[in-house]
Design an enzyme around this catalytic site. Structure first.
Site, PDB file in Angstrom:
ATOM      1  N   LYS A 170      18.159 -37.631 -27.711  1.00 56.65           N
ATOM      2  CA  LYS A 170      19.045 -37.649 -28.871  1.00 56.65           C
ATOM      3  C   LYS A 170      20.476 -37.610 -28.370  1.00 56.65           C
ATOM      4  O   LYS A 170      21.003 -36.560 -28.008  1.00 56.65           O
ATOM      5  CB  LYS A 170      18.815 -36.465 -29.807  1.00 56.65           C
ATOM      6  CG  LYS A 170      19.621 -36.616 -31.124  1.00 56.65           C
ATOM      7  CD  LYS A 170      19.960 -35.299 -31.786  1.00 56.65           C
ATOM      8  CE  LYS A 170      21.262 -34.707 -31.327  1.00 56.65           C
ATOM      9  NZ  LYS A 170      22.471 -35.509 -31.683  1.00 56.65           N
ATOM     10  N   ASP A 202      21.692 -36.332 -36.096  1.00 55.84           N
ATOM     11  CA  ASP A 202      22.541 -35.161 -35.977  1.00 55.84           C
ATOM     12  C   ASP A 202      21.703 -33.958 -35.554  1.00 55.84           C
ATOM     13  O   ASP A 202      20.482 -34.055 -35.396  1.00 55.84           O
ATOM     14  CB  ASP A 202      23.279 -34.893 -37.293  1.00 55.84           C
ATOM     15  CG  ASP A 202      22.343 -34.753 -38.493  1.00 55.84           C
ATOM     16  OD1 ASP A 202      21.134 -34.504 -38.287  1.00 55.84           O
ATOM     17  OD2 ASP A 202      22.829 -34.882 -39.632  1.00 55.84           O
ATOM     18  N   GLY A 203      22.369 -32.836 -35.389  1.00 57.38           N
ATOM     19  CA  GLY A 203      21.657 -31.640 -34.953  1.00 57.38           C
ATOM     20  C   GLY A 203      20.619 -31.152 -35.927  1.00 57.38           C
ATOM     21  O   GLY A 203      19.458 -30.922 -35.555  1.00 57.38           O
ATOM     22  N   GLY A 207      18.026 -32.966 -33.765  1.00 61.00           N
ATOM     23  CA  GLY A 207      18.065 -31.945 -32.719  1.00 61.00           C
ATOM     24  C   GLY A 207      17.106 -30.795 -32.988  1.00 61.00           C
ATOM     25  O   GLY A 207      16.357 -30.365 -32.103  1.00 61.00           O
ATOM     26  N   CYS A 279      33.621 -29.190 -20.166  1.00 66.11           N
ATOM     27  CA  CYS A 279      33.173 -27.811 -20.283  1.00 66.11           C
ATOM     28  C   CYS A 279      33.574 -26.972 -19.077  1.00 66.11           C
ATOM     29  O   CYS A 279      33.700 -25.759 -19.181  1.00 66.11           O
ATOM     30  CB  CYS A 279      31.665 -27.763 -20.499  1.00 66.11           C
ATOM     31  SG  CYS A 279      30.741 -28.810 -19.352  1.00 66.11           S
ATOM     32  N   GLU A 378      37.051 -21.360 -26.001  1.00 65.13           N
ATOM     33  CA  GLU A 378      37.097 -22.679 -25.404  1.00 65.13           C
ATOM     34  C   GLU A 378      37.833 -23.626 -26.351  1.00 65.13           C
ATOM     35  O   GLU A 378      37.383 -23.869 -27.470  1.00 65.13           O
ATOM     36  CB  GLU A 378      35.681 -23.196 -25.140  1.00 65.13           C
ATOM     37  CG  GLU A 378      35.652 -24.523 -24.410  1.00 65.13           C
ATOM     38  CD  GLU A 378      34.235 -24.983 -24.086  1.00 65.13           C
ATOM     39  OE1 GLU A 378      34.024 -25.533 -22.998  1.00 65.13           O
ATOM     40  OE2 GLU A 378      33.347 -24.782 -24.936  1.00 65.13           O
TER      41      GLU A 378
END
Length: 472
Positions: A170, A202-203, A207, A279, A378
């Site tokens: 995915k 999508d998630g 997902g 990341c 982050e």
């Protein structure tokens, strides 16, 4: 206008079970540049069953058969490299030089590395009268992000293929075009039907269905820590293996030596690469407190030379990938100002002359303390925080004072001192003077995830260990 309205399942391009589409936006223009089909649990189930059937034969394939397939894919990958680069520029805004360079070349690097590892990997080893066998874990669900789209696909797909696993990918729905071309490459390379499958989505729709599916044996996820927690929760009832490469807030300890100016400049450039959307970006620069002003001046000069939005300039950075990211970054820049950090350069709003596109000013904050929001969260944009330290003991303490542990950096001329500091940073990888090694393990401590990718270390994640006692 690209339209990718089919999924790749069981060696064929097939229609979704329930047709539904999603517009894809070019972040440099804010215009719709394509549409993709969006899957649901029924599409996932179709793909998983194809992978489960194919596992029976692919898991028994020979080393030579897997090497032949990877070699065929490598030839096709090189033939389609320009198509991949064009897609990456369009879907997530990487300037042409970055897209055709590191973005595409990292994928080929993972492919070549997997082939090299496979040639000599020990799948069986005799321990006294016991034969220890490393067997493919089974059907793998691979969920990848938008920031390094091909790199993240490649570092999962190629080790999975090399170890005899089958898979359902995915890719990110934010940057799906390069995944389409990657899948065309895999198909043209001759992958057996069902070994590799790809479903857009999508998630929540795809997902979650992947991570919770009872016939998925392992999930490899790269993305935010928040989403990674959801993947682990979904996977828990079926006790499947979960590997995660998640967020980071990586420290870069700059030593107090004669290479100080070069170290600061290199840290700024590394932070701004890919518009800060990495990341493992060195987002917290730790410098001797007595040299904070010097570091800020150098950082301002280097950041000020970075061109934003010009795809033909090798120093250029493109937009961030979406309006959601742009708004988040703008809010965090303002938060840094409100909490008292010194804005050295950049700031809120688009760069001058860029009224359209999700372009962010290369931004540097000085006088940052490690309790500020911009030092804890982050940001995932071209925003650097400069913090001061009194001595190396305090530098290490600040570096490790984070919920993350994906990467760390130590920069300076004194190699022995740098090595000593690097050993004390609690992170999955620590680069001395921005060293790079495609065969080194990549993954994090703490809330940056678990498991490792890249090189031979990636193979371990896709293998189960069997002990055949009394074997002889």
């Amino acid at each position: 206008m690209r339209e990718y309205l089919k999924f790749y399942i069981d060696g064929k391009w097939v229609d979704p079970v329930a047709p539904r589409t999603l517009d894809v936006e070019n972040p440099a223009t804010e215009q719709v540049c394509g549409r993709i089909a969006i899957g649901d649990p029924a599409d996932v189930d179709h793909a998983v069953q194809a992978a489960r059937t194919a596992f029976e034969t692919w898991s028994q394939s020979t080393r030579a058969e897997r090497l032949d397939l990877l070699a065929a894919i490598a030839a096709e990958y090189q033939r389609r490299a320009a198509d991949l680069a064009e897609a990456i520029t369009e879907e997530m805004g990487a300037p042409a030089a970055l897209a055709a360079g590191p973005q595409v070349k990292m994928g080929l690097g993972h492919l070549v590395t997997s082939m090299d590892v496979l040639k000599n990997f020990q799948f069986e080893e005799q321990h006294r009268s016991t034969l220890v066998v490393r067997e493919p874990i089974g059907v793998c669900g691979l969920i990848t992000p938008w920031n390094w789209p091909i790199n993240q696909i490649a570092c999962k797909v190629f080790p999975a293929l090399a170890t005899g696993c089958t898979m359902v990918l995915k890719p990110s729905e934010v940057a799906p075009f390069s995944a389409q071309i990657f899948t065309e490459i895999i198909d043209a390379g001759g992958v057996p039907a069902g070994v590799y499958n790809m479903v857009y989505g999508d998630g929540p729709g795809v997902g979650s269905a992947l991570s919770g599916h009872p016939d998925i044996d392992m999930v490899s996820f790269t993305g935010s820590t928040r989403a990674g927690i959801d993947v682990a929760r979904n996977a828990a009832p079926t006790v499947k293996r979960v590997t995660q490469e998640l967020g980071g807030k990586s420290p870069n300890i700059v030593l107090d030596d004669d290479d100080f100016a070069n170290s600061v400049a290199a840290g700024v450039r590394a932070m701004m690469l890919n518009s800060g959307q990495s990341c493992n970006a060195p987002s917290r620069m730790l410098v001797p407190a007595k040299r904070k002003d010097e570091a800020a001046a150098i950082a301002a000069e280097v950041a000020g030379q970075i061109v934003v939005g010009d795809p033909d300039n090798k120093q250029a950075i493109g937009p961030v990938a979406s309006k959601v990211q742009f708004d988040k970054i703008q809010g965090l820049i303002q938060r840094g100002i409100d909490e008292g950090a010194t804005l050295v350069c950049g700031g809120t709003g688009r760069p001058d002359g860029l009224g359209t596109g999700y372009f962010v000013k290369p931004t540097v904050f000085a006088d940052v303390t490690n309790d500020m929001t911009i030092a804890r969260q982050e940001i995932f944009g071209p925003v650097l925080c400069i913090l001061g330290y009194q001595d190396l003991e305090q530098a290490v303490e600040i570096a490790n004072d984070t919920e993350y542990g994906l990467a760390g950096y130590v920069s300076g001329a004194d190699l022995e001192k740098a090595r000593s500091v690097a050993r004390r940073i609690r992170a999955g990888s620590v680069a001395i003077n921005h060293g790079f090694d495609l065969t080194a393990p990549f993954g994090g401590y703490k809330r940056s995830g678990n498991g490792r990718e890249w090189g031979q270390f990636a193979f371990d994640e896709y293998l189960e260990t069997k002990a055949a006692l009394g074997y002889g």
